[in-house]
Design a protein around this motif. Structure first.
Motif, mmCIF file in Angstrom:
data_model
loop_
_atom_site.group_PDB
_atom_site.id
_atom_site.type_symbol
_atom_site.label_atom_id
_atom_site.label_comp_id
_atom_site.label_asym_id
_atom_site.label_seq_id
_atom_site.Cartn_x
_atom_site.Cartn_y
_atom_site.Cartn_z
ATOM 1 N N ILE A 194 0.837 -1.205 0.000
ATOM 2 C CA ILE A 194 0.000 0.000 0.000
ATOM 3 C C ILE A 194 0.868 1.251 0.000
ATOM 4 N N GLU A 195 0.572 2.147 -0.943
ATOM 5 C CA GLU A 195 1.243 3.445 -1.014
ATOM 6 C C GLU A 195 0.181 4.539 -1.053
ATOM 7 N N TYR A 196 0.511 5.654 -0.409
ATOM 8 C CA TYR A 196 -0.402 6.796 -0.313
ATOM 9 C C TYR A 196 0.093 7.943 -1.173
ATOM 10 N N LEU A 197 -0.839 8.679 -1.752
ATOM 11 C CA LEU A 197 -0.494 9.842 -2.563
ATOM 12 C C LEU A 197 -0.453 11.089 -1.694
ATOM 13 N N LEU A 198 0.685 11.765 -1.705
ATOM 14 C CA LEU A 198 0.813 13.053 -1.023
ATOM 15 C C LEU A 198 1.291 14.087 -2.032
ATOM 16 N N LEU A 199 0.738 15.289 -1.933
ATOM 17 C CA LEU A 199 1.093 16.400 -2.800
ATOM 18 C C LEU A 199 1.841 17.440 -1.985
ATOM 19 N N GLN A 200 2.895 18.024 -2.566
ATOM 20 C CA GLN A 200 3.657 19.070 -1.871
ATOM 21 C C GLN A 200 3.197 20.428 -2.377
ATOM 22 N N THR A 201 2.766 21.272 -1.436
ATOM 23 C CA THR A 201 2.251 22.584 -1.826
ATOM 24 C C THR A 201 3.354 23.447 -2.416
ATOM 25 N N SER A 202 2.953 24.347 -3.306
ATOM 26 C CA SER A 202 3.919 25.273 -3.916
ATOM 27 C C SER A 202 3.903 26.618 -3.198
ATOM 28 N N TYR A 203 3.278 26.655 -2.021
ATOM 29 C CA TYR A 203 3.175 27.884 -1.235
ATOM 30 C C TYR A 203 3.505 27.584 0.223
ATOM 31 N N GLY A 204 3.658 28.622 0.998
ATOM 32 C CA GLY A 204 3.866 28.476 2.448
ATOM 33 C C GLY A 204 5.090 27.646 2.772
ATOM 34 N N GLU A 205 4.908 26.677 3.650
ATOM 35 C CA GLU A 205 6.018 25.834 4.114
ATOM 36 C C GLU A 205 6.242 24.625 3.206
ATOM 37 N N HIS A 206 5.572 24.591 2.067
ATOM 38 C CA HIS A 206 5.687 23.473 1.119
ATOM 39 C C HIS A 206 5.378 22.140 1.799
ATOM 40 N N HIS A 207 4.319 22.145 2.602
ATOM 41 C CA HIS A 207 3.958 20.929 3.327
ATOM 42 C C HIS A 207 3.327 19.903 2.370
ATOM 43 N N TRP A 208 3.291 18.675 2.829
ATOM 44 C CA TRP A 208 2.741 17.553 2.069
ATOM 45 C C TRP A 208 1.350 17.238 2.597
ATOM 46 N N ASP A 234 5.106 19.146 -6.321
ATOM 47 C CA ASP A 234 5.624 17.786 -6.389
ATOM 48 C C ASP A 234 4.583 16.835 -5.822
ATOM 49 N N TYR A 235 4.726 15.554 -6.136
ATOM 50 C CA TYR A 235 3.890 14.530 -5.515
ATOM 51 C C TYR A 235 4.733 13.298 -5.276
ATOM 52 N N ARG A 236 4.252 12.461 -4.393
ATOM 53 C CA ARG A 236 4.976 11.231 -4.084
ATOM 54 C C ARG A 236 3.991 10.147 -3.669
ATOM 55 N N TRP A 237 4.253 8.931 -4.137
ATOM 56 C CA TRP A 237 3.576 7.742 -3.631
ATOM 57 C C TRP A 237 4.486 7.194 -2.542
ATOM 58 N N ALA A 238 3.955 7.032 -1.347
ATOM 59 C CA ALA A 238 4.801 6.636 -0.222
ATOM 60 C C ALA A 238 4.121 5.579 0.637
ATOM 61 N N LYS A 239 4.929 4.622 1.083
ATOM 62 C CA LYS A 239 4.434 3.655 2.068
ATOM 63 C C LYS A 239 4.204 4.395 3.390
ATOM 64 N N LEU A 240 3.514 3.758 4.312
ATOM 65 C CA LEU A 240 3.051 4.424 5.530
ATOM 66 C C LEU A 240 4.157 5.182 6.260
ATOM 67 N N ASP A 241 5.301 4.560 6.516
ATOM 68 C CA ASP A 241 6.359 5.227 7.302
ATOM 69 C C ASP A 241 6.831 6.509 6.626
ATOM 70 N N GLU A 242 7.093 6.428 5.323
ATOM 71 C CA GLU A 242 7.546 7.619 4.607
ATOM 72 C C GLU A 242 6.437 8.670 4.543
ATOM 73 N N ALA A 243 5.209 8.217 4.313
ATOM 74 C CA ALA A 243 4.075 9.151 4.254
ATOM 75 C C ALA A 243 3.937 9.906 5.573
ATOM 76 N N CYS A 244 4.107 9.206 6.678
ATOM 77 C CA CYS A 244 4.000 9.856 7.988
ATOM 78 C C CYS A 244 5.141 10.835 8.228
ATOM 79 N N SER A 245 6.331 10.523 7.726
ATOM 80 C CA SER A 245 7.430 11.474 7.916
ATOM 81 C C SER A 245 7.256 12.701 7.018
ATOM 82 N N LEU A 246 6.661 12.527 5.842
ATOM 83 C CA LEU A 246 6.374 13.670 4.973
ATOM 84 C C LEU A 246 5.256 14.530 5.570
ATOM 85 N N ALA A 247 4.231 13.863 6.073
ATOM 86 C CA ALA A 247 3.083 14.560 6.661
ATOM 87 C C ALA A 247 3.453 14.950 8.082
#
Length: 148
Positions: A23-37, A112-125
């Motif tokens: 399972i991989e989750y889709l996260l998008l990185q904002t192009s504004y502010g702190e560039h959060h996912w 930017d966007y990334r498909w990430a497994k749970l651990d990576e998704a949680c560190s991005l988020a």
């Protein structure tokens, strides 16, 4: 009155891995502010219902529509937090990407966007409530919920 946003937590299952590591989750990185996912989401337009907003925003931000996604019944998660002194409520539904090879098409809101497994998704988020939401999705899927 709280600001309200709606979106989807989108996941895909990889054929070459066995559950739950597929399972991989889709996260998008904002192009504004702190560039959060973040998963695709956005504010509710006047006269629009929450689920319509989630579909519209996912199409606008990631180029993914109902023809690309299969909504998973039985999952709806609400987050409450404060943004610049205002209360915000975010509703997330869950959807599976029908074809794991479909390309994401970003809007100007994201860089930017990334498909990430749970651990990576949680560190991005980096926000705890979003990490907890992703973990609850993983648990939901591992229990066998969300199987079509």
């Amino acid at each position: 009155m709280a600001l309200r946003a709606c979106g989807f937590i989108i996941f895909r299952r990889l054929a070459q891995c066995s559950p739950p590591h597929n399972i991989e989750y889709l996260l998008l990185q904002t192009s504004y502010g702190e560039h959060h996912w973040t998963p695709p989401k956005g504010h509710v337009d006047p006269g629009e219902d929450d689920l319509t907003t989630a579909w519209r925003e996912t199409q606008e931000e990631a180029g993914l529509g109902k023809e690309h996604l299969c909504m998973v019944n039985g999952f709806l998660h609400k987050l409450h937090y404060e943004v610049r002194g205002k209360q915000k409520e975010v509703l997330y539904w869950l959807a599976e990407l029908r074809d794991p090879s479909i390309k994401v098409i970003l809007s100007d809101e994201h860089q930017d966007y990334r498909w990430a497994k749970l651990d990576e998704a949680c560190s991005l988020a980096k926000y705890q409530d979003l990490q907890d939401t992703l973990k609850s999705v993983q648990h939901f899927l591992e229990k066998g919920e969300g199987r079509q």
